[in-house]
Design a protein around this motif. Structure first.
Motif, PDB file in Angstrom:
ATOM      1  N   MET A 150       0.835  -1.201   0.000  1.00 41.85           N
ATOM      2  CA  MET A 150       0.000   0.000   0.000  1.00 41.85           C
ATOM      3  C   MET A 150       0.876   1.259   0.000  1.00 41.85           C
ATOM      4  N   PHE A 151       1.773   1.362   0.990  1.00 41.64           N
ATOM      5  CA  PHE A 151       2.753   2.456   0.975  1.00 41.64           C
ATOM      6  C   PHE A 151       4.045   1.899   0.392  1.00 41.64           C
ATOM      7  N   LYS A 152       4.773   2.750  -0.315  1.00 42.24           N
ATOM      8  CA  LYS A 152       6.010   2.287  -0.940  1.00 42.24           C
ATOM      9  C   LYS A 152       7.185   3.089  -0.378  1.00 42.24           C
ATOM     10  N   PRO A 153       8.157   2.381   0.227  1.00 42.70           N
ATOM     11  CA  PRO A 153       9.315   3.105   0.765  1.00 42.70           C
ATOM     12  C   PRO A 153      10.033   3.916  -0.318  1.00 42.70           C
ATOM     13  N   VAL A 154      10.572   5.057   0.073  1.00 37.26           N
ATOM     14  CA  VAL A 154      11.365   5.860  -0.872  1.00 37.26           C
ATOM     15  C   VAL A 154      12.640   5.089  -1.217  1.00 37.26           C
ATOM     16  N   SER A 155      13.316   5.494  -2.272  1.00 34.86           N
ATOM     17  CA  SER A 155      14.578   4.841  -2.640  1.00 34.86           C
ATOM     18  C   SER A 155      15.709   5.394  -1.767  1.00 34.86           C
ATOM     19  N   ALA A 156      16.799   4.657  -1.707  1.00 33.81           N
ATOM     20  CA  ALA A 156      17.963   5.099  -0.925  1.00 33.81           C
ATOM     21  C   ALA A 156      18.482   6.447  -1.432  1.00 33.81           C
ATOM     22  N   GLN A 157      18.297   6.725  -2.727  1.00 36.17           N
ATOM     23  CA  GLN A 157      18.771   7.983  -3.331  1.00 36.17           C
ATOM     24  C   GLN A 157      18.105   9.203  -2.693  1.00 36.17           C
ATOM     25  N   PHE A 158      16.889   9.020  -2.204  1.00 37.44           N
ATOM     26  CA  PHE A 158      16.155  10.129  -1.584  1.00 37.44           C
ATOM     27  C   PHE A 158      16.985  10.788  -0.482  1.00 37.44           C
ATOM     28  N   PHE A 159      17.768   9.974   0.233  1.00 40.64           N
ATOM     29  CA  PHE A 159      18.516  10.469   1.396  1.00 40.64           C
ATOM     30  C   PHE A 159      19.876  11.085   1.034  1.00 40.64           C
ATOM     31  N   ASP A 160      20.210  11.082  -0.253  1.00 45.10           N
ATOM     32  CA  ASP A 160      21.524  11.583  -0.680  1.00 45.10           C
ATOM     33  C   ASP A 160      21.662  13.099  -0.709  1.00 45.10           C
ATOM     34  N   ALA A 161      20.589  13.821  -0.444  1.00 41.43           N
ATOM     35  CA  ALA A 161      20.638  15.293  -0.522  1.00 41.43           C
ATOM     36  C   ALA A 161      21.400  15.900   0.663  1.00 41.43           C
ATOM     37  N   PRO A 162      21.911  17.127   0.499  1.00 41.44           N
ATOM     38  CA  PRO A 162      22.503  17.834   1.646  1.00 41.44           C
ATOM     39  C   PRO A 162      21.476  17.945   2.783  1.00 41.44           C
ATOM     40  N   THR A 163      21.956  17.979   4.008  1.00 41.31           N
ATOM     41  CA  THR A 163      21.086  17.891   5.188  1.00 41.31           C
ATOM     42  C   THR A 163      19.941  18.906   5.214  1.00 41.31           C
ATOM     43  N   LEU A 164      20.245  20.182   4.978  1.00 42.60           N
ATOM     44  CA  LEU A 164      19.175  21.190   5.064  1.00 42.60           C
ATOM     45  C   LEU A 164      18.137  20.994   3.955  1.00 42.60           C
ATOM     46  N   GLU A 165      18.605  20.541   2.815  1.00 45.69           N
ATOM     47  CA  GLU A 165      17.705  20.258   1.696  1.00 45.69           C
ATOM     48  C   GLU A 165      16.817  19.056   2.033  1.00 45.69           C
ATOM     49  N   LEU A 166      17.438  18.023   2.601  1.00 47.23           N
ATOM     50  CA  LEU A 166      16.696  16.817   2.988  1.00 47.23           C
ATOM     51  C   LEU A 166      15.662  17.142   4.069  1.00 47.23           C
ATOM     52  N   ALA A 167      16.034  18.018   4.999  1.00 49.04           N
ATOM     53  CA  ALA A 167      15.101  18.404   6.073  1.00 49.04           C
ATOM     54  C   ALA A 167      13.837  19.034   5.492  1.00 49.04           C
TER      55      ALA A 167
ATOM     56  N   PHE B 200      15.711   3.499   6.840  1.00 52.73           N
ATOM     57  CA  PHE B 200      14.383   4.039   6.537  1.00 52.73           C
ATOM     58  C   PHE B 200      13.783   3.627   5.185  1.00 52.73           C
ATOM     59  N   THR B 201      14.474   2.747   4.427  1.00 59.14           N
ATOM     60  CA  THR B 201      13.860   2.238   3.193  1.00 59.14           C
ATOM     61  C   THR B 201      13.284   0.846   3.443  1.00 59.14           C
ATOM     62  N   GLU B 202      13.470   0.326   4.664  1.00 64.65           N
ATOM     63  CA  GLU B 202      13.087  -1.057   4.950  1.00 64.65           C
ATOM     64  C   GLU B 202      11.915  -1.141   5.918  1.00 64.65           C
ATOM     65  N   ARG B 203      10.990  -2.069   5.612  1.00 65.88           N
ATOM     66  CA  ARG B 203       9.884  -2.314   6.532  1.00 65.88           C
ATOM     67  C   ARG B 203      10.431  -2.914   7.821  1.00 65.88           C
ATOM     68  N   PRO B 204       9.765  -2.797   8.948  1.00 65.75           N
ATOM     69  CA  PRO B 204       8.417  -2.257   9.135  1.00 65.75           C
ATOM     70  C   PRO B 204       8.355  -0.743   9.422  1.00 65.75           C
ATOM     71  N   LEU B 205       9.521  -0.071   9.582  1.00 63.84           N
ATOM     72  CA  LEU B 205       9.499   1.384   9.825  1.00 63.84           C
ATOM     73  C   LEU B 205      10.211   2.044   8.660  1.00 63.84           C
ATOM     74  N   TYR B 206       9.468   2.861   7.906  1.00 60.12           N
ATOM     75  CA  TYR B 206      10.085   3.441   6.709  1.00 60.12           C
ATOM     76  C   TYR B 206       9.442   4.776   6.346  1.00 60.12           C
ATOM     77  N   ILE B 207      10.100   5.453   5.419  1.00 60.64           N
ATOM     78  CA  ILE B 207       9.552   6.698   4.892  1.00 60.64           C
ATOM     79  C   ILE B 207       9.037   6.393   3.490  1.00 60.64           C
ATOM     80  N   ALA B 208       7.780   6.750   3.252  1.00 60.73           N
ATOM     81  CA  ALA B 208       7.141   6.468   1.965  1.00 60.73           C
ATOM     82  C   ALA B 208       6.878   7.775   1.231  1.00 60.73           C
ATOM     83  N   GLU B 209       6.703   7.650  -0.066  1.00 62.14           N
ATOM     84  CA  GLU B 209       6.452   8.832  -0.892  1.00 62.14           C
ATOM     85  C   GLU B 209       5.128   9.491  -0.541  1.00 62.14           C
TER      86      GLU B 209
END
Length: 196
Positions: free
Chosen positions: A1-18, A147-156
């Motif tokens: 139902m929910f789809k975890p984000v890809s690992a690439q999502f986390f590659d941004a600079p910290t303030l941008e990612l925040a 955070f890309t792995e179940r059961p606790l993850y960030i989804a789009e």
């Protein structure tokens, strides 16, 4: 139902990612059911040069060890009786992290009510970093999880367009870092924590 984000999502600079974490979904698939909240408030901690960060001066302890790990790792820590959940960011060995300060409940409302206390109005369930982990059943056990792995993850989710930035909360004794505008939130969202 929910789809975890890809690992690439986390590659941004910290303030941008925040900022880009706002609008994404924090999802926890618990044995009792799935709970999810739309992230509406974050705080960035910039590591070695940030007096408010646990890893200021590259402080490496049992608690901060995961901050030196790969972006997208889960950094949980205890504050008083609360568990707080953070997204590790930045390159390996650059100990930065982003605190998830508030979410807006979107899934598993009944379960959240049970975990947080049915007597409380919904606006108080997840409007703070210790509240949201309680409402979502997130414990210290997730320290070092990814955070890309179940059961606790960030989804789009959907990006937030009206973002406000300002100083972080509850860091009174961190000198100049008190004023850094490293807190980001969705404008006018009722689930954003109360700034005292």
């Amino acid at each position: 139902m929910f789809k975890p984000v890809s690992a690439q999502f986390f590659d941004a600079p910290t303030l941008e990612l925040a900022r880009s974490l706002l609008g994404q979904l924090l999802v926890h698939e618990t044995p009792a059911g799935t709970v999810a909240g739309r992230i509406v408030e974050t705080e960035a901690y910039m590591g070695a040069e940030d007096r408010a960060a646990h890893s200021f001066g590259n402080r490496r302890t049992k608690r901060t060890e995961i901050m030196f790990g790969k972006a997208g790792s889960v950094y949980t820590y205890q504050m008083h009786t609360h568990t707080l959940v953070n997204v590790v960011s930045g390159p390996v060995d650059t100990p930065r992290a982003i605190l998830i300060r508030a979410v807006e409940p979107v899934e598993g409302i009944d379960l959240m009510a049970e975990l947080r206390g049915k007597h409380l109005p919904i606006k108080q369930w997840t409007s703070g970093p210790g509240k949201l982990t309680k409402a979502m059943g997130i414990t210290m056990d997730y320290y070092g999880h990814y955070f890309t792995e179940r059961p606790l993850y960030i989804a789009e989710g959907d990006p937030v367009h009206a973002i406000v930035e300002g100083p972080r909360v509850g860091i009174a004794n961190s000198q100049e870092a008190v004023h850094y505008p490293y807190r980001f939130w969705e404008q006018d969202n009722p689930f954003v924590s109360k700034f005292r």
